[in-house]
Design a protein around this motif. Structure first.
Motif, mmCIF file in Angstrom:
data_model
loop_
_atom_site.group_PDB
_atom_site.id
_atom_site.type_symbol
_atom_site.label_atom_id
_atom_site.label_comp_id
_atom_site.label_asym_id
_atom_site.label_seq_id
_atom_site.Cartn_x
_atom_site.Cartn_y
_atom_site.Cartn_z
ATOM 1 N N ARG A 280 -45.769 57.983 79.522
ATOM 2 C CA ARG A 280 -46.382 59.304 79.755
ATOM 3 C C ARG A 280 -45.475 60.350 79.136
ATOM 4 N NH1 ARG A 280 -48.313 58.774 86.138
ATOM 5 N NH2 ARG A 280 -49.408 56.809 85.781
ATOM 6 N N GLU B 244 -44.262 63.123 79.664
ATOM 7 C CA GLU B 244 -44.067 64.069 80.766
ATOM 8 C C GLU B 244 -43.474 65.365 80.232
ATOM 9 O OE1 GLU B 244 -44.861 63.533 83.906
ATOM 10 O OE2 GLU B 244 -44.859 61.357 84.255
ATOM 11 N N ARG C 136 -38.333 60.209 87.004
ATOM 12 C CA ARG C 136 -39.471 60.564 86.141
ATOM 13 C C ARG C 136 -39.034 60.495 84.687
ATOM 14 N NH1 ARG C 136 -43.916 62.797 87.483
ATOM 15 N NH2 ARG C 136 -43.086 63.682 89.396
ATOM 16 N N THR C 137 -39.535 59.503 83.970
ATOM 17 C CA THR C 137 -39.169 59.325 82.568
ATOM 18 C C THR C 137 -40.460 59.166 81.762
ATOM 19 O OG1 THR C 137 -38.976 56.968 83.017
ATOM 20 C CG2 THR C 137 -36.935 58.231 83.042
ATOM 21 N N GLN D 61 -44.359 49.736 85.556
ATOM 22 C CA GLN D 61 -45.162 49.816 86.774
ATOM 23 C C GLN D 61 -45.464 48.428 87.305
ATOM 24 O OE1 GLN D 61 -48.522 52.267 85.304
ATOM 25 N NE2 GLN D 61 -47.941 53.703 86.908
ATOM 26 N N GLU E 183 -42.627 60.863 95.969
ATOM 27 C CA GLU E 183 -43.471 59.653 95.857
ATOM 28 C C GLU E 183 -42.712 58.469 95.267
ATOM 29 O OE1 GLU E 183 -47.170 60.184 93.700
ATOM 30 O OE2 GLU E 183 -47.277 58.054 93.223
ATOM 31 N N LEU E 184 -42.921 57.330 95.927
ATOM 32 C CA LEU E 184 -42.367 56.084 95.429
ATOM 33 C C LEU E 184 -43.521 55.185 94.984
ATOM 34 C CD1 LEU E 184 -40.177 53.876 95.219
ATOM 35 C CD2 LEU E 184 -40.242 53.656 97.682
ATOM 36 N N GLY F 130 -43.818 52.247 90.812
ATOM 37 C CA GLY F 130 -42.974 52.325 89.617
ATOM 38 C C GLY F 130 -41.742 51.445 89.816
ATOM 39 N N ARG G 53 -38.456 53.571 89.569
ATOM 40 C CA ARG G 53 -38.285 54.390 90.767
ATOM 41 C C ARG G 53 -37.830 53.515 91.926
ATOM 42 N NH1 ARG G 53 -42.946 59.000 91.517
ATOM 43 N NH2 ARG G 53 -42.454 59.736 89.428
HETATM 44 P P1 ATP Z 1 -46.254 61.682 90.008
HETATM 45 O O1 ATP Z 1 -47.095 62.476 90.969
HETATM 46 O O2 ATP Z 1 -44.836 61.465 90.488
HETATM 47 O O3 ATP Z 1 -46.332 62.160 88.588
HETATM 48 P P2 ATP Z 1 -48.404 59.863 89.864
HETATM 49 O O4 ATP Z 1 -49.056 60.124 91.179
HETATM 50 O O5 ATP Z 1 -48.970 60.436 88.637
HETATM 51 O O6 ATP Z 1 -46.830 60.229 89.974
HETATM 52 P P3 ATP Z 1 -49.301 57.195 89.609
HETATM 53 O O7 ATP Z 1 -50.177 57.443 88.458
HETATM 54 O O8 ATP Z 1 -49.911 56.999 90.953
HETATM 55 O O9 ATP Z 1 -48.173 58.322 89.684
HETATM 56 O O10 ATP Z 1 -48.337 55.982 89.234
HETATM 57 C C1 ATP Z 1 -47.930 55.019 90.175
HETATM 58 C C2 ATP Z 1 -46.425 54.957 90.290
HETATM 59 O O11 ATP Z 1 -45.819 54.862 88.994
HETATM 60 C C3 ATP Z 1 -45.774 56.193 90.915
HETATM 61 O O12 ATP Z 1 -45.827 56.135 92.309
HETATM 62 C C4 ATP Z 1 -44.358 56.084 90.402
HETATM 63 O O13 ATP Z 1 -43.593 55.172 91.194
HETATM 64 C C5 ATP Z 1 -44.547 55.486 89.024
HETATM 65 N N1 ATP Z 1 -44.494 56.546 87.999
HETATM 66 C C6 ATP Z 1 -45.490 57.367 87.611
HETATM 67 N N2 ATP Z 1 -45.085 58.195 86.640
HETATM 68 C C7 ATP Z 1 -43.778 57.907 86.399
HETATM 69 C C8 ATP Z 1 -42.779 58.409 85.507
HETATM 70 N N3 ATP Z 1 -43.051 59.377 84.641
HETATM 71 N N4 ATP Z 1 -41.548 57.856 85.541
HETATM 72 C C9 ATP Z 1 -41.253 56.847 86.397
HETATM 73 N N5 ATP Z 1 -42.146 56.342 87.262
HETATM 74 C C10 ATP Z 1 -43.390 56.835 87.275
#
Ligand code: ATP
Length: 443
Positions: A186, A188, A197-198, A203, A270-271, A314, A317
């Motif tokens: 992503r 970000e 967040r990277t 996943q 969020e985890l 993740g 995470r």
């Molecule tokens: P956030 O609100 O933190 O951006 P999200 O709700 O968009 O996360 P999901 O799409 O539900 O995240 O993704 C499921 C899991 O993947 C998250 O709970 C997190 O553990 C992990 N995850 C999502 N985006 C990232 C990221 N950019 N870097 C690391 N882990 C991530």
């Protein structure tokens, strides 16, 4: 009840991770690359242990979940159907002076960040515009719009599009799940908090297909099951909570969602997300592909589109949570020690073997014990420095047990077994060392 984070600042974890070889900044000799990290010798073991523990609990130990490993690059229509192409966006605001970009929902609009080009003034942020988070690339040697493809932003879609393949090729029965681990990407706008967040991350997701009327029951089941997984692997339950989403937080496909949150040094975050995705994805892919994505009950011939509950976690995470939660600073006999109290299943090294002295300390005996244990566990052998320093080194690496060979070993065939957490040291006959380790480690 302990409701404080395990450590005041994430910087403590970042520097331990670098010093001990858990996580390094990527391409560091070139100055590093923002938000990209590499797992070192200890970190890669923790990450593998996390993935293994998840796979064991979600796939191998269950009769109702099967695995999958789909490709990262998928047909671009997948992302049209899933809604990612049109809607997987974050609101981006940009400073007209320095060009810094922020996620609008990550900053306080009444107190914008200070402008790095004009340090006495805050950034001059423009109107928010939507920014698609998917990374684009091209498949094949010619770069044009006809071969644009995307790096997947979630592993889930690989599961939905393989629904008919799995149903046709395996003997799954409703309800059932398909689980997958793998990289997602992503772009970000703001990456932060180390590996939290990277842009490139892993996943572990599972789509659980069930009858529509059973979805809420399974939602409750997966919420408790997933929370318990972290507790069983030693995460402090006081630093974990389930937070249901408010209606305005729900994704377009979701009718209910809850996050497993962890109390990081930077607050509750969020985890893992557990979402009721209903029949949204299968219906969309049926519409866009023209294929029927239904379940047919073999006995009654009834057909329906299954509803889905998704626990999505993740990996990076999760590693960060285990690393942070295990961190402890203690005083032992008036001396400070840093120890990572990992659950034995998560610990990168399970047992360290030492000869008491490097010379005349019977290293050949210690090596023999080490070679025997290596067959069963991830082990390390260390004969450098004094014994106290070697124990401290293993404490910082989170090794649950140390075995020391000394002069008595040659006489009575016993070794010292030292417990990382209680610091208890006791003599164990060599003949029952493995049995004793199985008892204390649990495997
Ligand atoms: P956030 O609100 O933190 O951006 P999200 O709700 O968009 O996360 P999901 O799409 O539900 O995240 O993704 C499921 C899991 O993947 C998250 O709970 C997190 O553990 C992990 N995850 C999502 N985006 C990232 C990221 N950019 N870097 C690391 N882990 C991530």
């Amino acid at each position: 009840m302990d409701t404080s984070p395990s450590v005041e600042s994430l910087d403590t974890i970042v520097s331990l991770a670098k010093r001990r070889g858990f996580i390094f900044p990527s391409s560091e000799i070139y100055g590093g690359l923002a938000s990209c990290y590499d797992y070192g010798p200890l970190g890669v073991e923790v990450k593998r242990n996390v993935k293994e523990a998840w796979w064991r609990s979600m796939v191998m130990s269950r009769d109702d979940v099967v695995g999958l490993d789909a490709s990262i690059i998928m047909h671009p229509r997948v992302w049209e159907a899933s809604g990612h192409l049109a809607g997987f966006t974050d609101p981006l605001v940009e400073c007209g002076v320095c060009g810094s970009r922020y996620r609008e929902d990550h900053i306080d609009a009444s107190a914008p960040p200070m402008c790095p080009k004009n340090k006495k003034k805050p950034c001059e942020l423009g109107e928010a515009r939507n920014f698609n988070l998917m990374f684009q690339t091209n498949l094949g040697p010619v770069i044009d719009a006809s071969n644009t493809v995307y790096l997947r932003p979630e592993t889930a879609q690989g599961i939905f599009v393989n629904f008919p393949n799995v149903v046709d090729s395996s003997r799954v029965k409703m309800p059932f799940g398909i689980a997958q681990q793998g990289k997602s990407f992503r772009n970000e706008i703001t990456t932060r908090h180390f590996t939290f967040r990277t842009c490139e991350f892993e996943q572990m997701e599972m789509e659980f297909f069930c009858r529509p009327e059973e979805m809420l029951e399974w939602y409750e089941y997966w919420k408790t099951t997933r929370l318990q997984w972290f507790i069983d692997l030693g995460v402090n339950p006081d630093r974990l909570r389930l937070r249901p989403h408010d209606d305005d937080e729900l994704a377009h496909y979701s009718s209910a969602c809850a996050d497993v949150e962890y109390l990081f040094p930077f607050g509750w975050s969020e985890l893992e997300g557990i979402a009721c995705r209903g029949d949204y994805d299968l219906k969309k892919h049926a519409e866009y592909s023209g294929k029927q994505l239904m379940w047919r009950d073999q006995t009654t011939n009834e057909t329906f589109v299954p509803y889905v509950v998704e626990p999505a976690l993740g990996t990076d995470r999760t590693v960060l949570v285990f690393l942070t939660d295990a961190y402890c600073e203690e005083e032992v006999d008036g001396n400070p020690r840093t120890v990572l109290k990992f659950h034995p299943k998560i610990a990168p090294t399970k047992v360290a073997v030492f000869p008491l002295l490097r010379k005349n300390g019977h290293p050949e005996k210690a090596k023999e014990i080490y070679d025997g244990l290596k067959e069963h566990y991830s082990c390390t052998y260390d004969d450098s420095g004094n014994i106290g320093r070697r124990y401290r080194r293993q404490d910082e690496a989170g090794t649950p047990y140390c075995v020391t060979v000394d002069h008595d070993t040659m006489d009575d065939n016993t070794v010292t077994l030292r417990d990382r957490d209680t610091l208890e040291q006791r003599r164990v006959p060599l003949g029952s060392l493995r049995e004793e380790l199985v008892k204390v480690l649990g495997f």
